[in-house]
Design a protein around this motif. Structure first.
Motif, PDB file in Angstrom:
ATOM      1  N   TYR A 165       0.857  -1.191   0.000  1.00  0.00           N
ATOM      2  CA  TYR A 165       0.000   0.000   0.000  1.00  0.00           C
ATOM      3  C   TYR A 165       0.883   1.228   0.000  1.00  0.00           C
ATOM      4  CZ  TYR A 165      -3.766   3.199   1.342  1.00  0.00           C
ATOM      5  OH  TYR A 165      -4.687   4.223   1.363  1.00  0.00           O
ATOM      6  N   GLY A 166       0.737   2.066  -1.026  1.00  0.00           N
ATOM      7  CA  GLY A 166       1.599   3.230  -1.170  1.00  0.00           C
ATOM      8  C   GLY A 166       1.155   4.440  -0.386  1.00  0.00           C
ATOM      9  N   GLY A 167      -0.081   4.414   0.139  1.00  0.00           N
ATOM     10  CA  GLY A 167      -0.605   5.551   0.888  1.00  0.00           C
ATOM     11  C   GLY A 167      -1.908   6.048   0.301  1.00  0.00           C
ATOM     12  N   ASP A 168      -2.529   6.991   0.979  1.00  0.00           N
ATOM     13  CA  ASP A 168      -3.805   7.520   0.508  1.00  0.00           C
ATOM     14  C   ASP A 168      -3.641   8.307  -0.780  1.00  0.00           C
ATOM     15  OD1 ASP A 168      -4.635   6.426   2.868  1.00  0.00           O
ATOM     16  OD2 ASP A 168      -5.001   8.327   3.884  1.00  0.00           O
ATOM     17  N   THR A 169      -2.467   8.898  -0.992  1.00  0.00           N
ATOM     18  CA  THR A 169      -2.219   9.689  -2.200  1.00  0.00           C
ATOM     19  C   THR A 169      -2.135   8.794  -3.428  1.00  0.00           C
ATOM     20  OG1 THR A 169      -0.937  11.206  -0.817  1.00  0.00           O
ATOM     21  CG2 THR A 169      -0.736  11.449  -3.205  1.00  0.00           C
ATOM     22  N   VAL A 170      -1.357   7.729  -3.332  1.00  0.00           N
ATOM     23  CA  VAL A 170      -1.234   6.740  -4.401  1.00  0.00           C
ATOM     24  C   VAL A 170      -1.307   5.374  -3.740  1.00  0.00           C
ATOM     25  CG1 VAL A 170       0.198   5.799  -6.235  1.00  0.00           C
ATOM     26  CG2 VAL A 170       0.229   8.240  -5.787  1.00  0.00           C
ATOM     27  N   LYS A 171      -2.445   4.732  -3.892  1.00  0.00           N
ATOM     28  CA  LYS A 171      -2.678   3.498  -3.137  1.00  0.00           C
ATOM     29  C   LYS A 171      -1.758   2.357  -3.555  1.00  0.00           C
ATOM     30  CE  LYS A 171      -7.438   4.462  -1.805  1.00  0.00           C
ATOM     31  NZ  LYS A 171      -7.301   5.887  -1.951  1.00  0.00           N
ATOM     32  N   HIS A 172      -1.350   2.331  -4.823  1.00  0.00           N
ATOM     33  CA  HIS A 172      -0.484   1.236  -5.255  1.00  0.00           C
ATOM     34  C   HIS A 172       0.489   1.717  -6.308  1.00  0.00           C
ATOM     35  CE1 HIS A 172       0.901  -2.654  -6.748  1.00  0.00           C
ATOM     36  NE2 HIS A 172       0.467  -3.137  -5.597  1.00  0.00           N
ATOM     37  N   TRP A 173       1.753   1.363  -6.105  1.00  0.00           N
ATOM     38  CA  TRP A 173       2.775   1.698  -7.097  1.00  0.00           C
ATOM     39  C   TRP A 173       2.640   0.774  -8.304  1.00  0.00           C
ATOM     40  CZ3 TRP A 173       7.427   4.725  -5.955  1.00  0.00           C
ATOM     41  CH2 TRP A 173       7.416   5.298  -4.685  1.00  0.00           C
ATOM     42  N   PRO A 174       2.811   1.285  -9.513  1.00  0.00           N
ATOM     43  CA  PRO A 174       2.903   0.403 -10.675  1.00  0.00           C
ATOM     44  C   PRO A 174       4.221  -0.367 -10.629  1.00  0.00           C
ATOM     45  CG  PRO A 174       3.387   2.656 -11.315  1.00  0.00           C
ATOM     46  CD  PRO A 174       2.945   2.715  -9.881  1.00  0.00           C
ATOM     47  N   ALA A 175       4.293  -1.478 -11.322  1.00  0.00           N
ATOM     48  CA  ALA A 175       5.516  -2.287 -11.343  1.00  0.00           C
ATOM     49  C   ALA A 175       6.645  -1.502 -12.017  1.00  0.00           C
ATOM     50  CB  ALA A 175       5.273  -3.601 -12.069  1.00  0.00           C
ATOM     51  N   HIS A 176       7.807  -1.451 -11.363  1.00  0.00           N
ATOM     52  CA  HIS A 176       8.930  -0.726 -11.941  1.00  0.00           C
ATOM     53  C   HIS A 176      10.236  -1.171 -11.298  1.00  0.00           C
ATOM     54  CE1 HIS A 176       7.855   1.640  -8.360  1.00  0.00           C
ATOM     55  NE2 HIS A 176       9.100   2.096  -8.360  1.00  0.00           N
ATOM     56  N   VAL A 177      11.335  -0.749 -11.904  1.00  0.00           N
ATOM     57  CA  VAL A 177      12.664  -0.937 -11.332  1.00  0.00           C
ATOM     58  C   VAL A 177      13.322   0.434 -11.236  1.00  0.00           C
ATOM     59  CG1 VAL A 177      12.972  -3.305 -12.129  1.00  0.00           C
ATOM     60  CG2 VAL A 177      13.656  -1.413 -13.619  1.00  0.00           C
ATOM     61  N   MET A 178      14.256   0.565 -10.290  1.00  0.00           N
ATOM     62  CA  MET A 178      14.935   1.836 -10.086  1.00  0.00           C
ATOM     63  C   MET A 178      16.445   1.635 -10.069  1.00  0.00           C
ATOM     64  SD  MET A 178      12.561   3.645  -7.150  1.00  0.00           S
ATOM     65  CE  MET A 178      13.399   5.222  -7.346  1.00  0.00           C
ATOM     66  N   PHE A 179      17.169   2.644 -10.547  1.00  0.00           N
ATOM     67  CA  PHE A 179      18.626   2.616 -10.590  1.00  0.00           C
ATOM     68  C   PHE A 179      19.151   3.850  -9.860  1.00  0.00           C
ATOM     69  CE2 PHE A 179      16.893   0.345 -14.130  1.00  0.00           C
ATOM     70  CZ  PHE A 179      17.679  -0.793 -14.236  1.00  0.00           C
ATOM     71  N   PHE A 180      20.182   3.659  -9.041  1.00  0.00           N
ATOM     72  CA  PHE A 180      20.701   4.724  -8.191  1.00  0.00           C
ATOM     73  C   PHE A 180      22.129   5.113  -8.600  1.00  0.00           C
ATOM     74  CE2 PHE A 180      17.964   1.885  -5.709  1.00  0.00           C
ATOM     75  CZ  PHE A 180      16.960   2.765  -5.329  1.00  0.00           C
ATOM     76  N   PHE A 181      22.371   6.428  -8.627  1.00  0.00           N
ATOM     77  CA  PHE A 181      23.702   6.944  -8.966  1.00  0.00           C
ATOM     78  C   PHE A 181      24.036   8.118  -8.052  1.00  0.00           C
ATOM     79  CE2 PHE A 181      22.230   4.909 -12.791  1.00  0.00           C
ATOM     80  CZ  PHE A 181      23.362   4.331 -13.347  1.00  0.00           C
ATOM     81  N   SER A 182      25.322   8.397  -7.932  1.00  0.00           N
ATOM     82  CA  SER A 182      25.758   9.578  -7.192  1.00  0.00           C
ATOM     83  C   SER A 182      25.774  10.783  -8.124  1.00  0.00           C
ATOM     84  CB  SER A 182      27.150   9.346  -6.583  1.00  0.00           C
ATOM     85  OG  SER A 182      27.082   8.407  -5.536  1.00  0.00           O
ATOM     86  N   GLU A 183      24.623  11.384  -8.298  1.00  0.00           N
ATOM     87  CA  GLU A 183      24.472  12.620  -9.062  1.00  0.00           C
ATOM     88  C   GLU A 183      25.055  12.567 -10.474  1.00  0.00           C
ATOM     89  OE1 GLU A 183      24.187  16.871  -6.980  1.00  0.00           O
ATOM     90  OE2 GLU A 183      25.868  15.668  -6.279  1.00  0.00           O
ATOM     91  N   ILE A 184      24.308  12.043 -11.410  1.00  0.00           N
ATOM     92  CA  ILE A 184      24.674  12.171 -12.812  1.00  0.00           C
ATOM     93  C   ILE A 184      23.526  12.867 -13.538  1.00  0.00           C
ATOM     94  CG2 ILE A 184      26.061  10.079 -12.704  1.00  0.00           C
ATOM     95  CD1 ILE A 184      23.943   8.714 -14.435  1.00  0.00           C
ATOM     96  N   ALA A 185      23.800  13.416 -14.683  1.00  0.00           N
ATOM     97  CA  ALA A 185      22.789  14.175 -15.410  1.00  0.00           C
ATOM     98  C   ALA A 185      21.722  13.240 -15.987  1.00  0.00           C
ATOM     99  CB  ALA A 185      23.446  14.970 -16.538  1.00  0.00           C
ATOM    100  N   PRO A 186      20.443  13.486 -15.709  1.00  0.00           N
ATOM    101  CA  PRO A 186      19.380  12.664 -16.277  1.00  0.00           C
ATOM    102  C   PRO A 186      19.431  12.578 -17.791  1.00  0.00           C
ATOM    103  CG  PRO A 186      18.502  14.019 -14.511  1.00  0.00           C
ATOM    104  CD  PRO A 186      19.907  14.481 -14.755  1.00  0.00           C
ATOM    105  N   ALA A 187      19.962  13.619 -18.427  1.00  0.00           N
ATOM    106  CA  ALA A 187      20.029  13.641 -19.891  1.00  0.00           C
ATOM    107  C   ALA A 187      20.895  12.526 -20.447  1.00  0.00           C
ATOM    108  CB  ALA A 187      20.555  14.993 -20.369  1.00  0.00           C
TER     109      ALA A 187
END
Length: 232
Positions: A172-194
């Motif tokens: 449960y994601g909360g009252d604002t967004v009850k459920h997150w869609p399926a996804h994956v995330m990648f983490f970096f130490s500050e690189i340009a999104p571009a």
């Protein structure tokens, strides 16, 4: 302190939580929220067996079956199951995975499974945040402490290849967004999104940068849940 917080945005036909807002907006939201302060700790806790099972739904069984599993106790996250593959699955609570309006929402349960580099370098930020919250720190104090720990190198720099799975049908994601869609995330130490072509029209990649925590996160939606069924 983190100036940007979670909000809603539609990307490639589905809704994802992304970072929005300023500190002043945070205070305004707190005034309106139905969760103005932390509830009794018991409301954030789960049955241990149920929490282990929910945490494993974050990633396909081929990954989560051999992962370490952490569960939330009265004083922070603790190891419930030893892993074999370096992955760590947990059920995050509102203070690490919900928009400001749900920051203290005791119903939030967000299954996440971190790969080994993320478990070593990103997960410590969230477990430390949890420790601070359970020790009685406010949202602002917690944000400030995390930023200070990152700057003092008390928390590790994000390792190359750090990522996580968020593919659970449950939670449960909360009252604002009850459920997150399926996804994956990648983490970096500050690189340009571009560099990933993120946030551009038609791009399936969403990126958020946080200058304070020296962190850039890329999010990519997937079309199947961890059990293999289609995310519609």
């Amino acid at each position: 302190m983190l100036e940007k917080r979670l909000g809603l945005i539609a990307i490639s036909g589905f809704a994802l939580l992304v970072v929005l807002g300023t500190a002043s907006q945070m205070r305004a939201q707190e005034a309106k929220t139905p969760y103005p302060k932390m509830a009794p700790i018991e409301q954030y806790l789960m049955d241990r067996t149920a929490e282990i099972a929910l945490a494993r739904t974050a990633a396909p069984e081929s990954i989560s079956a051999d992962a370490e599993v952490l569960v939330l106790g009265p004083h922070g996250f603790e190891t419930a199951v030893k892993g074999k593959n370096g992955f760590v699955c947990i059920v995050e609570r509102s203070w690490t995975s919900a928009p400001d309006a749900d920051f203290w929402n005791p119903k939030v349960r967000t299954p996440i499974c971190y790969n080994p580099p993320a478990a070593r370098s990103y997960l410590p930020r969230n477990t430390k945040r949890t420790d601070l919250i359970l020790a009685g720190r406010t949202q602002a104090q917690t944000d400030e402490a995390i930023v200070a720990a990152v700057n003092k190198k008390e928390l590790p720099v994000i390792e190359p290849g750090a990522m996580c799975y968020m593919m659970s049908k449950q939670g449960y994601g909360g009252d604002t967004v009850k459920h997150w869609p399926a996804h994956v995330m990648f983490f970096f130490s500050e690189i340009a999104p571009a560099t990933w072509g993120a946030n551009l029209p038609g791009s399936p990649v969403l990126a958020v940068s946080d200058d304070h925590e020296h962190l850039t996160m890329f999010t990519i939606g997937v079309h199947r849940w961890s059990d293999g069924t289609e995310d519609r």
